[in-house]
Motif scaffolding. Structure first.
Motif, PDB file in Angstrom:
ATOM      1  N   SER A  27       0.840  -1.198   0.000  1.00 50.84           N
ATOM      2  CA  SER A  27       0.000   0.000   0.000  1.00 50.84           C
ATOM      3  C   SER A  27       0.878   1.252   0.000  1.00 50.84           C
ATOM      4  CB  SER A  27      -0.993   0.000   1.158  1.00 50.84           C
ATOM      5  OG  SER A  27      -0.341  -0.104   2.375  1.00 50.84           O
ATOM      6  N   ASN A  78      -0.528   4.141  12.897  1.00 44.75           N
ATOM      7  CA  ASN A  78       0.814   3.625  13.130  1.00 44.75           C
ATOM      8  C   ASN A  78       1.738   4.846  13.193  1.00 44.75           C
ATOM      9  OD1 ASN A  78       3.243   2.226  13.111  1.00 44.75           O
ATOM     10  ND2 ASN A  78       3.198   1.841  10.911  1.00 44.75           N
ATOM     11  N   ASP A  82      -6.303   5.220   5.459  1.00 44.64           N
ATOM     12  CA  ASP A  82      -5.338   4.116   5.419  1.00 44.64           C
ATOM     13  C   ASP A  82      -5.721   3.096   6.488  1.00 44.64           C
ATOM     14  OD1 ASP A  82      -3.120   2.463   5.708  1.00 44.64           O
ATOM     15  OD2 ASP A  82      -1.664   4.089   5.571  1.00 44.64           O
ATOM     16  N   TYR A  86      -4.417  -1.677   9.324  1.00 48.21           N
ATOM     17  CA  TYR A  86      -4.603  -2.553  10.496  1.00 48.21           C
ATOM     18  C   TYR A  86      -6.065  -2.901  10.744  1.00 48.21           C
ATOM     19  CZ  TYR A  86       0.191  -1.272  10.980  1.00 48.21           C
ATOM     20  OH  TYR A  86       1.520  -1.096  10.715  1.00 48.21           O
ATOM     21  N   THR A 141      -3.832  -3.175   2.863  1.00 48.04           N
ATOM     22  CA  THR A 141      -2.615  -3.917   2.553  1.00 48.04           C
ATOM     23  C   THR A 141      -2.756  -5.401   2.888  1.00 48.04           C
ATOM     24  OG1 THR A 141      -0.243  -4.063   2.992  1.00 48.04           O
ATOM     25  CG2 THR A 141      -1.621  -3.422   4.839  1.00 48.04           C
ATOM     26  N   SER A 173       0.079  -6.853   3.746  1.00 41.74           N
ATOM     27  CA  SER A 173       1.361  -7.028   4.443  1.00 41.74           C
ATOM     28  C   SER A 173       1.205  -7.349   5.917  1.00 41.74           C
ATOM     29  CB  SER A 173       2.183  -5.740   4.360  1.00 41.74           C
ATOM     30  OG  SER A 173       2.515  -5.435   3.042  1.00 41.74           O
ATOM     31  N   LYS A 174       0.105  -6.990   6.503  1.00 43.23           N
ATOM     32  CA  LYS A 174      -0.001  -7.120   7.947  1.00 43.23           C
ATOM     33  C   LYS A 174      -0.774  -8.391   8.300  1.00 43.23           C
ATOM     34  CE  LYS A 174       2.398  -3.417   8.024  1.00 43.23           C
ATOM     35  NZ  LYS A 174       1.979  -2.047   7.819  1.00 43.23           N
ATOM     36  N   ARG A 200       4.619  -7.793  -1.225  1.00 42.42           N
ATOM     37  CA  ARG A 200       4.251  -6.430  -1.592  1.00 42.42           C
ATOM     38  C   ARG A 200       2.925  -6.352  -2.365  1.00 42.42           C
ATOM     39  NH1 ARG A 200       5.234  -4.426   1.392  1.00 42.42           N
ATOM     40  NH2 ARG A 200       5.556  -2.318   0.628  1.00 42.42           N
TER      41      ARG A 200
HETATM   42  C1  PLP Z   1       2.538  -1.008   7.238  1.00 47.88           C
HETATM   43  C2  PLP Z   1       1.706   0.156   6.823  1.00 47.88           C
HETATM   44  C3  PLP Z   1       1.364   0.395   5.496  1.00 47.88           C
HETATM   45  C4  PLP Z   1       1.792  -0.335   4.329  1.00 47.88           C
HETATM   46  O1  PLP Z   1       2.582  -1.258   4.166  1.00 47.88           O
HETATM   47  P1  PLP Z   1       2.778  -1.987   2.769  1.00 47.88           P
HETATM   48  O2  PLP Z   1       3.616  -3.135   3.164  1.00 47.88           O
HETATM   49  O3  PLP Z   1       3.451  -1.038   1.849  1.00 47.88           O
HETATM   50  O4  PLP Z   1       1.422  -2.367   2.276  1.00 47.88           O
HETATM   51  C5  PLP Z   1       0.539   1.464   5.191  1.00 47.88           C
HETATM   52  N1  PLP Z   1       0.087   2.262   6.131  1.00 47.88           N
HETATM   53  C6  PLP Z   1       0.380   2.070   7.417  1.00 47.88           C
HETATM   54  C7  PLP Z   1      -0.199   3.003   8.410  1.00 47.88           C
HETATM   55  C8  PLP Z   1       1.210   1.035   7.797  1.00 47.88           C
HETATM   56  O5  PLP Z   1       1.533   0.883   9.077  1.00 47.88           O
END
Ligand code: PLP
Length: 370
Positions: free
Chosen positions: A93, A165, A192, A195, A222, A224-225, A233
């Protein structure tokens, strides 16, 4: 002489969590003995279904990926009941955030975001030479009233992470809804929700419904989490087609690899893994909070998969933890020099962190006493 544009000269590199292999190289500690709680990754790894589809997709890597991400968009489209023209895929993201900056910002334009907001907002804004309007935080989180008041005629974008975050704070849906209602039409809001999947049921809300209502809203998500695909990615945005159209014009055609697209489909289909992740995170967060509370350490109540803890000697503690093979995240670049961000790990990892922390604090105290 090469000359770099002023705004590029002022751009700083992203400071990522220290990789396990790097700490192993620096200390000689075996990689398998190192615990990384620094980048909010999923301690359970990736979904078995995602892995299966990723492995299959390896057979196709001599081919370019589908530039339009047809199958992945179809999966997302079914899931959220939006047409595929509403979806933009990103190389994480992070890529989405960069695309937003490139699409809507330029020198002379401004982006509004909070103090203690995700640092990529500042970087993406700086990279395109736009101005950042940083609004003081309220209780370490986003102050929506102040953010609205900070909007200028030149403001084009508001970045808002919920949960936030690195602080882990959360704003209930009613407050966001009211905010969206008040944002001027010339300003795009990036909500965004990296989470989102960690929110307890009673706090969840249908933000996609807001995208139908507000032509200036972009949701960013995303894999990723909670979905455990940080290394592949994949992220995506949901917005109305007039926005998506422009984002797609500036998007690199092959920004999401075929392996990543396949894995993402598998991850989205694996509800069971997501449930396990959620449950494991709730328990792990409680476990971490018990440990730090027992040591009398202040923390910010978190709605995500990490917790920010207050340590006057944060840097010394960070170093002491590293020497014991535990990587956490210093947040000095956020103006939080006395805090460390700890990602929730497995039960064993959280326990090992607590032991290492206790030891680090004792060592620092002994050193201070001479
Ligand atoms: C981790 C994070 C993302 C994005 O991470 P990607 O690995 O690039 O998808 C986006 N916004 C926040 C607030 C995050 O903590």
């Amino acid at each position: 002489m090469i000359s770099f544009p002023k705004h590029i000269q002022k751009t700083m590199p992203y400071q990522a969590g220290k990789p396990i292999a790097e700490l192993a190289r620096e200390t000689g500690i075996d990689e398998s003995a190192i615990i990384k709680l620094a980048s909010n990754e999923n301690p359970l790894g990736m979904s078995p279904r995602a892995k299966q589809l990723a492995m299959q997709a390896l057979d196709e890597v001599s081919r370019y990926p589908d530039a339009h991400g047809f199958s992945l968009k179809l999966e997302l489209s079914k899931r959220f009941s939006v047409p595929d023209q509403w979806i933009t895929l990103g190389n994480g993201s992070n890529d989405i955030l960069e695309m937003v900056a490139s699409t809507f910002l330029q020198p002379g334009a401004a982006a509004v975001f909070s103090q203690y907001a995700f640092i990529v907002y500042a970087q993406a804004t700086q990279r395109v030479g736009a101005d950042a309007i940083v609004v003081p935080a309220k209780d370490y989180g986003n102050d929506l009233v102040a953010m609205l008041a900070a909007v200028t005629p030149d403001t084009r974008v508001i970045f808002l992470a919920n949960p936030n975050n690195p602080t882990g704070t959360f704003l209930p849906s009613a407050e966001i809804a009211q905010f969206l209602e008040s944002v001027p039409a010339h300003v795009v809001v990036v909500l965004d929700e990296a989470y989102n999947e960690y929110l307890p049921q009673e706090l969840r809300f249908d933000s996609v419904e807001w995208v139908r209502k507000y032509p200036n809203l972009i949701l960013s998500r995303t894999l990723s989490k909670a979905y455990g695909l940080a290394g592949l990615r994949v992220g995506y945005a949901i917005a109305q087609p007039h926005i998506t159209d422009y984002m797609n014009r500036i998007r690199q055609a092959f920004n999401v690899s075929n392996v990543a697209q396949a894995a993402a489909i598998g991850a989205l289909q694996d509800e069971e893994f997501l449930q396990q992740t959620y449950a494991s995170n709730r328990k792990g967060l409680e476990q971490l909070i018990r440990s730090v509370s027992a040591l009398g350490i202040e923390y910010i109540p978190s709605y995500a998969n990490f917790v920010l803890i207050h340590l006057p000697q944060a840097n010394a503690v960070y170093q002491a933890l590293l020497s014991r093979g535990v990587i956490v995240r210093p947040v000095g670049v956020y103006g939080l020099a006395e805090w460390l961000r700890i990602s929730v790990g497995t039960e064993a990892e959280n326990e090992a962190f607590a032991r290492a922390l206790l030891h680090a604090l004792q060592t620092l105290k002994e050193n201070a006493n001479g």
